[in-house]
Design a protein around this motif. Structure first.
Motif, PDB file in Angstrom:
ATOM      1  N   GLN A 170       0.837  -1.202   0.000  1.00  0.00           N
ATOM      2  CA  GLN A 170       0.000   0.000   0.000  1.00  0.00           C
ATOM      3  C   GLN A 170       0.867   1.245   0.000  1.00  0.00           C
ATOM      4  O   GLN A 170       1.993   1.233   0.494  1.00  0.00           O
ATOM      5  N   SER A 171       0.318   2.316  -0.531  1.00  0.00           N
ATOM      6  CA  SER A 171       1.060   3.578  -0.567  1.00  0.00           C
ATOM      7  C   SER A 171       1.146   4.176   0.840  1.00  0.00           C
ATOM      8  O   SER A 171       0.332   3.865   1.714  1.00  0.00           O
ATOM      9  N   GLY A 172       2.136   5.017   1.022  1.00  0.00           N
ATOM     10  CA  GLY A 172       2.304   5.713   2.296  1.00  0.00           C
ATOM     11  C   GLY A 172       3.116   4.956   3.318  1.00  0.00           C
ATOM     12  O   GLY A 172       3.333   5.460   4.429  1.00  0.00           O
ATOM     13  N   ALA A 173       3.578   3.767   2.963  1.00  0.00           N
ATOM     14  CA  ALA A 173       4.335   2.948   3.915  1.00  0.00           C
ATOM     15  C   ALA A 173       5.595   3.672   4.394  1.00  0.00           C
ATOM     16  O   ALA A 173       5.836   3.778   5.600  1.00  0.00           O
ATOM     17  N   CYS A 174       6.359   4.184   3.438  1.00  0.00           N
ATOM     18  CA  CYS A 174       7.631   4.822   3.799  1.00  0.00           C
ATOM     19  C   CYS A 174       7.414   6.151   4.526  1.00  0.00           C
ATOM     20  O   CYS A 174       8.242   6.539   5.353  1.00  0.00           O
ATOM     21  N   ASN A 175       6.307   6.820   4.257  1.00  0.00           N
ATOM     22  CA  ASN A 175       5.981   8.039   5.017  1.00  0.00           C
ATOM     23  C   ASN A 175       5.782   7.699   6.492  1.00  0.00           C
ATOM     24  O   ASN A 175       6.229   8.437   7.372  1.00  0.00           O
ATOM     25  N   ASP A 176       5.091   6.573   6.758  1.00  0.00           N
ATOM     26  CA  ASP A 176       4.884   6.144   8.142  1.00  0.00           C
ATOM     27  C   ASP A 176       6.207   5.783   8.818  1.00  0.00           C
ATOM     28  O   ASP A 176       6.447   6.159   9.965  1.00  0.00           O
ATOM     29  N   ILE A 177       7.051   5.072   8.090  1.00  0.00           N
ATOM     30  CA  ILE A 177       8.355   4.690   8.657  1.00  0.00           C
ATOM     31  C   ILE A 177       9.184   5.944   8.927  1.00  0.00           C
ATOM     32  O   ILE A 177       9.850   6.051   9.959  1.00  0.00           O
ATOM     33  N   GLN A 178       9.115   6.901   8.001  1.00  0.00           N
ATOM     34  CA  GLN A 178       9.819   8.184   8.175  1.00  0.00           C
ATOM     35  C   GLN A 178       9.321   8.911   9.428  1.00  0.00           C
ATOM     36  O   GLN A 178      10.109   9.453  10.198  1.00  0.00           O
ATOM     37  N   MET A 179       8.010   8.902   9.636  1.00  0.00           N
ATOM     38  CA  MET A 179       7.445   9.537  10.827  1.00  0.00           C
ATOM     39  C   MET A 179       7.965   8.855  12.093  1.00  0.00           C
ATOM     40  O   MET A 179       8.357   9.521  13.055  1.00  0.00           O
ATOM     41  N   ALA A 180       7.966   7.522  12.099  1.00  0.00           N
ATOM     42  CA  ALA A 180       8.475   6.770  13.253  1.00  0.00           C
ATOM     43  C   ALA A 180       9.936   7.125  13.504  1.00  0.00           C
ATOM     44  O   ALA A 180      10.363   7.305  14.649  1.00  0.00           O
ATOM     45  N   LYS A 181      10.681   7.233  12.412  1.00  0.00           N
ATOM     46  CA  LYS A 181      12.099   7.588  12.482  1.00  0.00           C
ATOM     47  C   LYS A 181      12.271   8.997  13.060  1.00  0.00           C
ATOM     48  O   LYS A 181      13.095   9.215  13.944  1.00  0.00           O
ATOM     49  N   ASN A 182      11.460   9.942  12.593  1.00  0.00           N
ATOM     50  CA  ASN A 182      11.544  11.327  13.065  1.00  0.00           C
ATOM     51  C   ASN A 182      11.208  11.447  14.550  1.00  0.00           C
ATOM     52  O   ASN A 182      11.791  12.252  15.269  1.00  0.00           O
ATOM     53  N   ILE A 183      10.262  10.641  14.995  1.00  0.00           N
ATOM     54  CA  ILE A 183       9.857  10.675  16.410  1.00  0.00           C
ATOM     55  C   ILE A 183      10.898   9.962  17.277  1.00  0.00           C
ATOM     56  O   ILE A 183      11.008  10.209  18.464  1.00  0.00           O
ATOM     57  N   GLY A 184      11.688   9.104  16.652  1.00  0.00           N
ATOM     58  CA  GLY A 184      12.784   8.453  17.380  1.00  0.00           C
ATOM     59  C   GLY A 184      12.540   7.004  17.740  1.00  0.00           C
ATOM     60  O   GLY A 184      13.078   6.512  18.734  1.00  0.00           O
ATOM     61  N   TYR A 185      11.720   6.311  16.942  1.00  0.00           N
ATOM     62  CA  TYR A 185      11.447   4.902  17.240  1.00  0.00           C
ATOM     63  C   TYR A 185      12.676   4.054  16.928  1.00  0.00           C
ATOM     64  O   TYR A 185      13.237   4.109  15.830  1.00  0.00           O
ATOM     65  N   GLU A 186      13.093   3.257  17.889  1.00  0.00           N
ATOM     66  CA  GLU A 186      14.301   2.434  17.742  1.00  0.00           C
ATOM     67  C   GLU A 186      14.133   1.427  16.607  1.00  0.00           C
ATOM     68  O   GLU A 186      13.138   0.714  16.535  1.00  0.00           O
ATOM     69  N   GLY A 187      15.090   1.401  15.703  1.00  0.00           N
ATOM     70  CA  GLY A 187      15.059   0.467  14.584  1.00  0.00           C
ATOM     71  C   GLY A 187      14.418   1.036  13.333  1.00  0.00           C
ATOM     72  O   GLY A 187      14.553   0.468  12.250  1.00  0.00           O
ATOM     73  N   ALA A 188      13.725   2.166  13.451  1.00  0.00           N
ATOM     74  CA  ALA A 188      13.041   2.750  12.291  1.00  0.00           C
ATOM     75  C   ALA A 188      14.036   3.235  11.245  1.00  0.00           C
ATOM     76  O   ALA A 188      13.797   3.118  10.040  1.00  0.00           O
ATOM     77  N   ASP A 189      15.169   3.747  11.698  1.00  0.00           N
ATOM     78  CA  ASP A 189      16.193   4.255  10.783  1.00  0.00           C
ATOM     79  C   ASP A 189      16.731   3.140   9.891  1.00  0.00           C
ATOM     80  O   ASP A 189      16.765   3.262   8.667  1.00  0.00           O
ATOM     81  N   ASP A 190      17.111   2.009  10.489  1.00  0.00           N
ATOM     82  CA  ASP A 190      17.623   0.867   9.725  1.00  0.00           C
ATOM     83  C   ASP A 190      16.557   0.298   8.795  1.00  0.00           C
ATOM     84  O   ASP A 190      16.837  -0.040   7.640  1.00  0.00           O
ATOM     85  N   PHE A 191      15.344   0.213   9.311  1.00  0.00           N
ATOM     86  CA  PHE A 191      14.226  -0.313   8.520  1.00  0.00           C
ATOM     87  C   PHE A 191      13.983   0.580   7.309  1.00  0.00           C
ATOM     88  O   PHE A 191      13.784   0.090   6.182  1.00  0.00           O
ATOM     89  N   TYR A 192      14.004   1.889   7.522  1.00  0.00           N
ATOM     90  CA  TYR A 192      13.784   2.847   6.429  1.00  0.00           C
ATOM     91  C   TYR A 192      14.877   2.683   5.369  1.00  0.00           C
ATOM     92  O   TYR A 192      14.599   2.633   4.173  1.00  0.00           O
ATOM     93  N   ASN A 193      16.139   2.597   5.821  1.00  0.00           N
ATOM     94  CA  ASN A 193      17.255   2.438   4.884  1.00  0.00           C
ATOM     95  C   ASN A 193      17.163   1.149   4.083  1.00  0.00           C
ATOM     96  O   ASN A 193      17.539   1.097   2.923  1.00  0.00           O
ATOM     97  N   GLN A 194      16.652   0.098   4.719  1.00  0.00           N
ATOM     98  CA  GLN A 194      16.551  -1.194   4.056  1.00  0.00           C
ATOM     99  C   GLN A 194      15.405  -1.254   3.038  1.00  0.00           C
ATOM    100  O   GLN A 194      15.556  -1.803   1.959  1.00  0.00           O
ATOM    101  N   TYR A 195      14.260  -0.658   3.378  1.00  0.00           N
ATOM    102  CA  TYR A 195      13.072  -0.844   2.533  1.00  0.00           C
ATOM    103  C   TYR A 195      12.607   0.394   1.800  1.00  0.00           C
ATOM    104  O   TYR A 195      11.798   0.297   0.868  1.00  0.00           O
ATOM    105  N   CYS A 196      13.100   1.578   2.174  1.00  0.00           N
ATOM    106  CA  CYS A 196      12.565   2.798   1.591  1.00  0.00           C
ATOM    107  C   CYS A 196      13.591   3.614   0.812  1.00  0.00           C
ATOM    108  O   CYS A 196      13.283   4.690   0.317  1.00  0.00           O
ATOM    109  N   ASN A 197      14.815   3.159   0.736  1.00  0.00           N
ATOM    110  CA  ASN A 197      15.835   3.892  -0.036  1.00  0.00           C
ATOM    111  C   ASN A 197      16.102   3.240  -1.370  1.00  0.00           C
ATOM    112  O   ASN A 197      15.933   2.081  -1.577  1.00  0.00           O
TER     113      ASN A 197
END
Length: 197
Positions: A170-197
């Motif tokens: 579904q669309s918007g997945a990486c936006n959600d991960i980015q939001m989690a990353k911005n708020i500081g959720y542990e592991g969101a940064d690595d997850f974003y780099n793996q699936y959204c870059n």
């Protein structure tokens, strides 16, 4: 007679203060991570006040921290018997089931907590997680949405909603991960780099 009344009032105050001190001591042990000492202090407090809801709940949490899950569960059940509206007890009870990978019963307990307070983003998130793990993706998505609409800083809900959207393409997945990353959720940064870059 006057002195007897004063003595009775003094005795009640002394006993009440002693109980309060015992509870405060137990809570201090808990807050400093000394869970075994906390359990002992809660036990001492509960000898004097066996139906003290907060002490039973906190002792359950201390049991949980020391891996004594059966004892923790019994305390959470007792709290619910004393007060069927204790949200924390339902959430802790649900977490026990979740830990055991019994996601259906976990969802059942989390839903009870959520129904008691539909403004609880935490309850909605835990309910969504249990639905997610049991493969009920529509229900999971519904409660992730509720959790996020209730609290725009709920990084966990953003993260797992994003992961679910990725899984469902579904669309918007990486936006959600980015939001989690911005708020500081542990592991969101690595997850974003793996699936959204």
């Amino acid at each position: 007679m006057k002195y007897l009344s004063i003595l009775i009032v003094f005795s009640i105050c002394l006993f009440s203060c002693e109980e309060q001190d015992e509870l405060e001591k137990a809570n201090q042990f808990y807050n400093s991570g000394e869970y075994k000492k906390a359990i002992q202090a809660y036990n001492e407090h509960l000898e004097m006040k066996p139906s003290h809801e907060i002490a039973i709940y906190n002792r359950g949490r201390a049991y949980e921290e020391t891996g004594q899950y059966e004892k923790a569960l019994k305390d959470f059940q007792k709290v619910i018997e004393i007060n069927p509206r204790n949200i924390g007890a339902y959430l802790s009870y649900g977490k026990q089931y979740y830990r055991e990978k019994d996601y259906e019963n976990a969802a059942f307990q989390f839903e009870k907590a959520y129904k008691l307070n539909t403004n609880s983003s935490k309850s909605a998130t835990l309910l969504a997680r249990a639905f997610h793990k049991s493969g009920k993706v529509e229900e999971a998505m519904e409660y992730y949405n509720i959790a996020i609409n209730t609290d725009r800083e709920n990084a966990e809900a953003f993260f797992y909603r994003g992961a679910l959207k990725l899984h469902l393409s579904q669309s918007g997945a990486c936006n959600d991960i980015q939001m989690a990353k911005n708020i500081g959720y542990e592991g969101a940064d690595d997850f974003y780099n793996q699936y959204c870059n």
